[in-house]
Design an enzyme around this catalytic site. Structure first.
Site, mmCIF file in Angstrom:
data_model
loop_
_atom_site.group_PDB
_atom_site.id
_atom_site.type_symbol
_atom_site.label_atom_id
_atom_site.label_comp_id
_atom_site.label_asym_id
_atom_site.label_seq_id
_atom_site.Cartn_x
_atom_site.Cartn_y
_atom_site.Cartn_z
ATOM 1 N N CYS A 56 0.804 -1.206 0.000
ATOM 2 C CA CYS A 56 0.000 0.000 0.000
ATOM 3 C C CYS A 56 0.845 1.267 0.000
ATOM 4 C CB CYS A 56 -0.891 0.066 1.238
ATOM 5 S SG CYS A 56 -1.999 -1.316 1.367
ATOM 6 N N SER A 115 11.779 -1.414 -12.813
ATOM 7 C CA SER A 115 12.488 -1.453 -11.537
ATOM 8 C C SER A 115 13.960 -1.813 -11.689
ATOM 9 C CB SER A 115 11.786 -2.430 -10.588
ATOM 10 O OG SER A 115 11.673 -3.678 -11.208
ATOM 11 N N ASP A 141 17.551 -8.138 -13.625
ATOM 12 C CA ASP A 141 16.187 -8.060 -13.069
ATOM 13 C C ASP A 141 16.278 -7.924 -11.551
ATOM 14 O OD1 ASP A 141 13.465 -7.905 -13.024
ATOM 15 O OD2 ASP A 141 13.088 -9.895 -13.843
ATOM 16 N N ASP A 142 15.150 -7.524 -10.918
ATOM 17 C CA ASP A 142 15.201 -7.248 -9.472
ATOM 18 C C ASP A 142 15.138 -8.508 -8.625
ATOM 19 O OD1 ASP A 142 12.256 -7.697 -9.259
ATOM 20 O OD2 ASP A 142 12.228 -5.839 -10.414
ATOM 21 N N CYS A 192 7.491 -14.028 3.047
ATOM 22 C CA CYS A 192 7.397 -12.782 3.816
ATOM 23 C C CYS A 192 6.095 -12.785 4.612
ATOM 24 C CB CYS A 192 7.397 -11.584 2.872
ATOM 25 S SG CYS A 192 7.212 -10.025 3.767
ATOM 26 N N CYS A 242 15.517 -5.680 7.322
ATOM 27 C CA CYS A 242 14.967 -7.031 7.306
ATOM 28 C C CYS A 242 15.441 -7.668 5.995
ATOM 29 C CB CYS A 242 13.439 -7.006 7.321
ATOM 30 S SG CYS A 242 12.723 -8.662 7.105
HETATM 31 S S1 SF4 Z 1 12.969 -8.184 3.427
HETATM 32 FE FE1 SF4 Z 1 11.594 -8.782 5.123
HETATM 33 S S2 SF4 Z 1 9.823 -7.422 4.889
HETATM 34 FE FE2 SF4 Z 1 10.957 -7.342 2.970
HETATM 35 S S3 SF4 Z 1 10.034 -8.877 1.614
HETATM 36 FE FE3 SF4 Z 1 11.757 -9.885 2.667
HETATM 37 S S4 SF4 Z 1 10.849 -10.809 4.533
HETATM 38 FE FE4 SF4 Z 1 9.372 -9.303 3.739
#
Ligand code: SF4
Length: 473
Positions: free
Chosen positions: A5, A286, A348-349, A385, A436
């Protein structure tokens, strides 16, 4: 892979706040294309307009003119929790009388199933299948008197990712979870204040970027100005994919403009995975900056091998089978005259499930490319995730099931190279413990209680469906 979002908020007596929010959401459209909404407050009443569709489809002059007041919050949505239906659009208004607030949320709560059951038992009503309504009811349920204390009460119980804009009839609040998983920044505009998921939204509406909202911080914006409420926080966990993919390259996060960070990822890939080739391209949009970074570092010319149809958003028109079979062709068109007979590096990403990349490789092969060398700006994604990115289950992640040579063969490339974690950290030039990176490492910044949560969630959705007749997913 989808983000969840874009959020925005403004408190300014000198502006048409609904119109301003519209244009800010327009700039944040890349973060979510399912639905859009704006709520405004004039001190006595909260007004709301929200619907399914792109920002430009949801609002017109007539709907914006009804949204009066000096405070507004806005939301553009990609659903990660709760189905993609009108009932779940945001902002949502929750509560009664003086205990009413409007809320817009970017992120994902991991303990919402437990909180939901608890709030339901206490008699708080639920009308949607979103974790956002759990956050709002948790705030409202607080025994505290001041809104700031109510929000803090909820923050002490929430586990997960949440950047929020909240609005009462009189005040605007911006909130970022203690891990800082999703970005949120503060700007100044014409005697008032604005908050946005990304700084590019502030740029587009002529607001001055002031600073990023800190992990664990509550910012209260009233007629008398901005107050900040901070608490000591532990581990930080900004989602590294904001740098790789989600955020726009013209946004600033943690003091770093994303465009050069993405170029540095490409340069890192060229150092870690060099190859003899004639041309380099980035999969648009991207990976374009990373492609340029690879080309510059390797001294191989950059080209635009695929053109993207940029004016496609999420559509609710179901394609028929023939159109569905065209798949990536709906999105990309190759330039055969540029590519024929060439040895091509394709940057690519990410590769998530491995369903799109073989189609891109196939498209390029059919355009006459002789060799395809895939280079990926992220390490292999081996874990799902739970913090707001609609990725896949572990079984669906190709790198959780296959080795890198197996993935190379599966996608049909001549070679495949992923950027290492060290290379990624070097490119973003920030300490590793800022981020993260759980989808690469499995080291989640908070307990995600994987299987238990899944079970609890299923129970919650089933209960809701029975109780309110809401069809889930
Ligand atoms: S880095 Fe962390 S918050 Fe981002 S997609 Fe990976 S697990 Fe999810």
């Amino acid at each position: 892979m989808h983000e969840c979002c874009g959020i925005f908020g403004v408190n300014s007596p000198n502006e048409d706040v609904a119109r301003l929010t519209f244009f800010a959401l327009f700039a944040l459209q890349h973060r979510g294309q399912e639905s859009a909404g704006i709520a405004t407050a004039d001190g006595r009443k909260i007004r709301l307009s929200a619907d399914m569709g792109l920002v430009s489809q949801v609002f017109d002059e007539d709907s914006l003119s009804q949204l009066t007041g000096q405070i507004a919050i806005g939301h553009s949505r990609y659903s990660t929790r709760g189905s993609s239906r009108k009932i779940n659009v945001q902002p949502m208004i929750v509560g009664k009388g003086s205990n009413t607030l409007a809320i817009a949320h970017n992120g994902n709560i991991v303990n919402d199933a437990y909180l939901y059951e608890e709030l339901l038992e206490q008699g708080y009503p639920f009308h949607t299948s979103t974790d956002t309504e759990v956050i709002a009811n948790l705030i409202i349920s607080s025994p505290e008197k001041r809104w700031v204390d109510k929000i803090r009460y909820a923050m002490h119980r929430l586990q997960g990712a949440y950047s929020l804009t909240l609005m009462t009839k009189q005040n605007l609040f911006a909130v970022r979870d203690p891990w800082g998983v999703r970005p949120l920044c503060l700007g100044a505009i014409n005697g008032g204040w604005a908050v946005a998921s990304e700084s590019c939204a502030l740029d587009h509406i002529g607001a001055d970027f002031i600073r990023e909202i800190e992990p664990g911080e509550i910012v209260a914006i009233s007629e008398s100005g901005v107050d900040s409420y901070r608490e000591e926080t532990g581990r930080k966990a900004l989602c590294i994919f904001e740098y790789i993919y989600f955020a726009r390259p013209d946004s600033v996060i943690n003091g770093r403009l994303l465009y050069p960070a993405r170029q540095a990822m490409g340069a890192g890939l060229a150092e870690e995975h060099p190859v003899d080739a004639d041309l380099v391209m980035g999969v648009p949009d991207s990976a374009t900056a990373a492609g340029i970074g690879y080309a510059n570092r390797s001294d191989i010319p950059f080209c635009e091998g695929l053109l993207k149809n940029r004016y496609v958003g999420r559509t609710f028109i179901e394609p028929d089978q023939r159109i569905r079979d065209l798949d990536v062709k709906l999105k990309f068109n190759p330039l055969p005259q540029m590519l024929e007979g060439k040895r091509l590096v394709v940057v690519d990403d990410s590769i998530v499930r491995g369903t799109t990349t073989p189609k891109v490789v196939n498209l390029l092969r059919r355009a006459g490319v002789k060799e395809i060398h895939m280079r990926i700006c992220a390490p292999p994604i081996r874990y799902p995730c739970f913090l707001g990115v609609d990725m896949a289950t572990r079984q669906e992640l190709i790198a959780a099931r296959k080795t890198i040579p197996e993935i190379r063969d599966f996608i049909g490339a001549d070679s495949l190279g992923y950027l290492s974690i060290e290379g990624l950290i070097k490119a973003v030039a920030l300490p590793r413990d800022t981020f993260c990176m759980a989808c690469f490492t499995g080291d989640y910044p908070m307990p995600v209680q994987l299987e238990m949560d899944k079970l609890a969630l299923e129970t919650m959705l089933a209960t809701q469906e029975r109780r309110f007749g809401i069809r889930q997913r």
